[in-house]
Design a protein around this motif. Structure first.
Motif, PDB file in Angstrom:
ATOM      1  N   LEU A 154       0.996  -1.709   0.030  1.00  0.00           N
ATOM      2  CA  LEU A 154      -0.064   0.031  -0.203  1.00  0.00           C
ATOM      3  C   LEU A 154       0.641   1.261  -0.485  1.00  0.00           C
ATOM      4  CD1 LEU A 154      -2.519  -1.355   2.204  1.00  0.00           C
ATOM      5  CD2 LEU A 154      -3.044  -0.111   0.225  1.00  0.00           C
ATOM      6  N   LYS A 155       0.110   2.166  -1.056  1.00  0.00           N
ATOM      7  CA  LYS A 155       0.828   3.536  -0.792  1.00  0.00           C
ATOM      8  C   LYS A 155       0.413   4.089  -0.173  1.00  0.00           C
ATOM      9  CE  LYS A 155       2.612   1.995  -5.154  1.00  0.00           C
ATOM     10  NZ  LYS A 155       3.251   2.535  -6.393  1.00  0.00           N
ATOM     11  N   PRO A 156       1.103   5.573  -0.195  1.00  0.00           N
ATOM     12  CA  PRO A 156       0.491   7.280   0.612  1.00  0.00           C
ATOM     13  C   PRO A 156      -1.381   7.017   0.010  1.00  0.00           C
ATOM     14  CG  PRO A 156       2.162   7.268   0.931  1.00  0.00           C
ATOM     15  CD  PRO A 156       2.293   6.304  -0.144  1.00  0.00           C
ATOM     16  N   GLU A 157      -0.961   7.355  -1.575  1.00  0.00           N
ATOM     17  CA  GLU A 157      -2.090   7.246  -2.214  1.00  0.00           C
ATOM     18  C   GLU A 157      -3.087   6.826  -2.881  1.00  0.00           C
ATOM     19  OE1 GLU A 157       1.479   7.361  -3.383  1.00  0.00           O
ATOM     20  OE2 GLU A 157       1.999   6.316  -4.830  1.00  0.00           O
ATOM     21  N   ASP A 158      -3.074   5.576  -1.795  1.00  0.00           N
ATOM     22  CA  ASP A 158      -4.505   4.524  -1.967  1.00  0.00           C
ATOM     23  C   ASP A 158      -5.437   4.851  -0.355  1.00  0.00           C
ATOM     24  OD1 ASP A 158      -1.796   2.153  -2.046  1.00  0.00           O
ATOM     25  OD2 ASP A 158      -3.555   2.705  -3.123  1.00  0.00           O
ATOM     26  N   THR A 159      -4.821   6.548   0.171  1.00  0.00           N
ATOM     27  CA  THR A 159      -5.491   6.331   0.951  1.00  0.00           C
ATOM     28  C   THR A 159      -7.333   6.859   0.476  1.00  0.00           C
ATOM     29  OG1 THR A 159      -4.127   7.008   2.507  1.00  0.00           O
ATOM     30  CG2 THR A 159      -5.814   8.303   3.146  1.00  0.00           C
ATOM     31  N   GLY A 160      -8.385   7.026   0.812  1.00  0.00           N
ATOM     32  CA  GLY A 160      -9.267   6.747   0.605  1.00  0.00           C
ATOM     33  C   GLY A 160      -9.985   6.317   1.644  1.00  0.00           C
ATOM     34  N   VAL A 161     -11.558   6.332   0.948  1.00  0.00           N
ATOM     35  CA  VAL A 161     -12.857   5.330   1.673  1.00  0.00           C
ATOM     36  C   VAL A 161     -13.228   4.710   0.533  1.00  0.00           C
ATOM     37  CG1 VAL A 161     -14.632   5.737   2.158  1.00  0.00           C
ATOM     38  CG2 VAL A 161     -13.536   7.709   2.924  1.00  0.00           C
ATOM     39  N   TYR A 162     -13.644   3.022   0.407  1.00  0.00           N
ATOM     40  CA  TYR A 162     -13.751   2.155  -0.091  1.00  0.00           C
ATOM     41  C   TYR A 162     -14.696   1.804  -0.066  1.00  0.00           C
ATOM     42  CZ  TYR A 162      -8.374   2.377  -1.166  1.00  0.00           C
ATOM     43  OH  TYR A 162      -7.458   2.426  -1.290  1.00  0.00           O
ATOM     44  N   TYR A 163     -15.283   1.733  -1.140  1.00  0.00           N
ATOM     45  CA  TYR A 163     -17.101   1.188  -0.847  1.00  0.00           C
ATOM     46  C   TYR A 163     -16.800  -0.400  -1.803  1.00  0.00           C
ATOM     47  CZ  TYR A 163     -17.541   5.766   0.213  1.00  0.00           C
ATOM     48  OH  TYR A 163     -17.510   7.500   0.746  1.00  0.00           O
ATOM     49  N   CYS A 164     -18.066  -0.806  -1.643  1.00  0.00           N
ATOM     50  CA  CYS A 164     -18.071  -1.616  -2.475  1.00  0.00           C
ATOM     51  C   CYS A 164     -20.178  -1.641  -3.166  1.00  0.00           C
ATOM     52  CB  CYS A 164     -18.077  -3.129  -1.692  1.00  0.00           C
ATOM     53  SG  CYS A 164     -18.645  -3.844  -1.043  1.00  0.00           S
ATOM     54  N   ALA A 165     -20.056  -1.700  -4.621  1.00  0.00           N
ATOM     55  CA  ALA A 165     -20.463  -1.569  -5.350  1.00  0.00           C
ATOM     56  C   ALA A 165     -21.308  -3.260  -6.269  1.00  0.00           C
ATOM     57  CB  ALA A 165     -21.312  -0.992  -6.178  1.00  0.00           C
ATOM     58  N   ALA A 166     -22.576  -3.502  -5.944  1.00  0.00           N
ATOM     59  CA  ALA A 166     -23.301  -5.063  -6.684  1.00  0.00           C
ATOM     60  C   ALA A 166     -24.118  -4.305  -8.109  1.00  0.00           C
ATOM     61  CB  ALA A 166     -24.039  -5.732  -6.000  1.00  0.00           C
ATOM     62  N   PHE A 167     -24.244  -4.898  -8.684  1.00  0.00           N
ATOM     63  CA  PHE A 167     -24.768  -5.037 -10.153  1.00  0.00           C
ATOM     64  C   PHE A 167     -25.406  -5.863 -11.321  1.00  0.00           C
ATOM     65  CE2 PHE A 167     -25.939  -2.403 -13.681  1.00  0.00           C
ATOM     66  CZ  PHE A 167     -26.052  -3.345 -15.256  1.00  0.00           C
ATOM     67  N   TYR A 168     -26.504  -6.284 -10.857  1.00  0.00           N
ATOM     68  CA  TYR A 168     -27.263  -7.851 -11.231  1.00  0.00           C
ATOM     69  C   TYR A 168     -26.319  -7.681 -12.398  1.00  0.00           C
ATOM     70  CZ  TYR A 168     -30.580 -10.685 -12.146  1.00  0.00           C
ATOM     71  OH  TYR A 168     -31.658 -12.116 -12.029  1.00  0.00           O
ATOM     72  N   ARG A 169     -25.920  -8.504 -13.183  1.00  0.00           N
ATOM     73  CA  ARG A 169     -25.195  -8.961 -14.188  1.00  0.00           C
ATOM     74  C   ARG A 169     -25.135 -10.616 -14.679  1.00  0.00           C
ATOM     75  NH1 ARG A 169     -21.059  -5.332 -17.608  1.00  0.00           N
ATOM     76  NH2 ARG A 169     -20.700  -6.318 -19.223  1.00  0.00           N
ATOM     77  N   LEU A 170     -25.521 -11.770 -15.317  1.00  0.00           N
ATOM     78  CA  LEU A 170     -25.602 -12.888 -15.662  1.00  0.00           C
ATOM     79  C   LEU A 170     -24.701 -12.618 -16.843  1.00  0.00           C
ATOM     80  CD1 LEU A 170     -29.397 -13.644 -14.825  1.00  0.00           C
ATOM     81  CD2 LEU A 170     -27.091 -13.725 -13.137  1.00  0.00           C
ATOM     82  N   ASP A 171     -24.394 -11.976 -17.341  1.00  0.00           N
ATOM     83  CA  ASP A 171     -23.017 -12.817 -18.533  1.00  0.00           C
ATOM     84  C   ASP A 171     -22.058 -13.174 -18.033  1.00  0.00           C
ATOM     85  OD1 ASP A 171     -22.762  -9.133 -19.882  1.00  0.00           O
ATOM     86  OD2 ASP A 171     -22.661 -10.286 -18.063  1.00  0.00           O
ATOM     87  N   ASN A 172     -21.323 -13.097 -16.456  1.00  0.00           N
ATOM     88  CA  ASN A 172     -20.174 -13.325 -16.325  1.00  0.00           C
ATOM     89  C   ASN A 172     -18.891 -11.896 -16.679  1.00  0.00           C
ATOM     90  OD1 ASN A 172     -18.186 -14.808 -14.853  1.00  0.00           O
ATOM     91  ND2 ASN A 172     -18.018 -16.166 -16.552  1.00  0.00           N
ATOM     92  N   LEU A 173     -19.125 -10.763 -16.628  1.00  0.00           N
ATOM     93  CA  LEU A 173     -18.469 -10.250 -16.773  1.00  0.00           C
ATOM     94  C   LEU A 173     -18.477  -9.143 -16.031  1.00  0.00           C
ATOM     95  CD1 LEU A 173     -19.074  -9.813 -20.272  1.00  0.00           C
ATOM     96  CD2 LEU A 173     -17.278 -10.672 -19.545  1.00  0.00           C
ATOM     97  N   CYS A 174     -17.891  -7.949 -15.952  1.00  0.00           N
ATOM     98  CA  CYS A 174     -17.444  -6.586 -14.871  1.00  0.00           C
ATOM     99  C   CYS A 174     -16.813  -5.852 -15.638  1.00  0.00           C
ATOM    100  CB  CYS A 174     -16.805  -7.316 -13.650  1.00  0.00           C
ATOM    101  SG  CYS A 174     -15.466  -7.147 -13.646  1.00  0.00           S
TER     102      CYS A 174
END
Length: 123
Positions: A84-104
């Motif tokens: 990890l680097k100082p520039e990695d500092t921040g608020v980290y969020y996870c998010a979900a999206f309904y998707r069945l094509d096995n891609l992101c």
């Protein structure tokens, strides 16, 4: 509907593992993305994982240092952050999206967002 955990204070070069879990969404049907927002900066997409975990994407800024994985039994997605680097500092969020094509895709509009977890990289 999604909850992040695992943030904290770490020294440069250290590691953290973030978790993203849900008791209501079945991650077998959702692509999961991780995003972060540093103070004074726009939110940045850093990694995503497809439903079967066979496809993932990473921002250039974290390639080679971060990995993403899923524990199907726990319905939890992990973001392992190394060197990890100082520039990695921040608020980290996870998010979900309904998707069945096995891609992101980090540029799509995710539907469900967590409250965020703070990551601070400092000596």
């Amino acid at each position: 509907l999604v909850v992040e955990s695992g943030g904290g204070l770490v020294q440069p070069g250290g590691s953290l593992r973030l978790s993203c879990a849900s008791s209501r969404l079945n991650f077998d049907y959702y692509a999961i993305g991780w995003f972060r927002q540093a103070p004074g900066k726009e939110r940045e997409g850093i990694s995503c994982l497809s439903t079967s975990s066979s496809n993932s994407n990473f921002a250039d800024s974290v390639k080679g240092r971060f990995t993403i994985s899923k524990d199907n039994a726990k319905n939890t997605v992990y973001l392992q952050m190394n060197n990890l680097k100082p520039e990695d500092t921040g608020v980290y969020y996870c998010a979900a999206f309904y998707r069945l094509d096995n891609l992101c895709d980090l540029s799509q509009e995710y539907t469900y967002w967590g409250q965020g977890t703070q990551v601070t990289v400092s000596s």
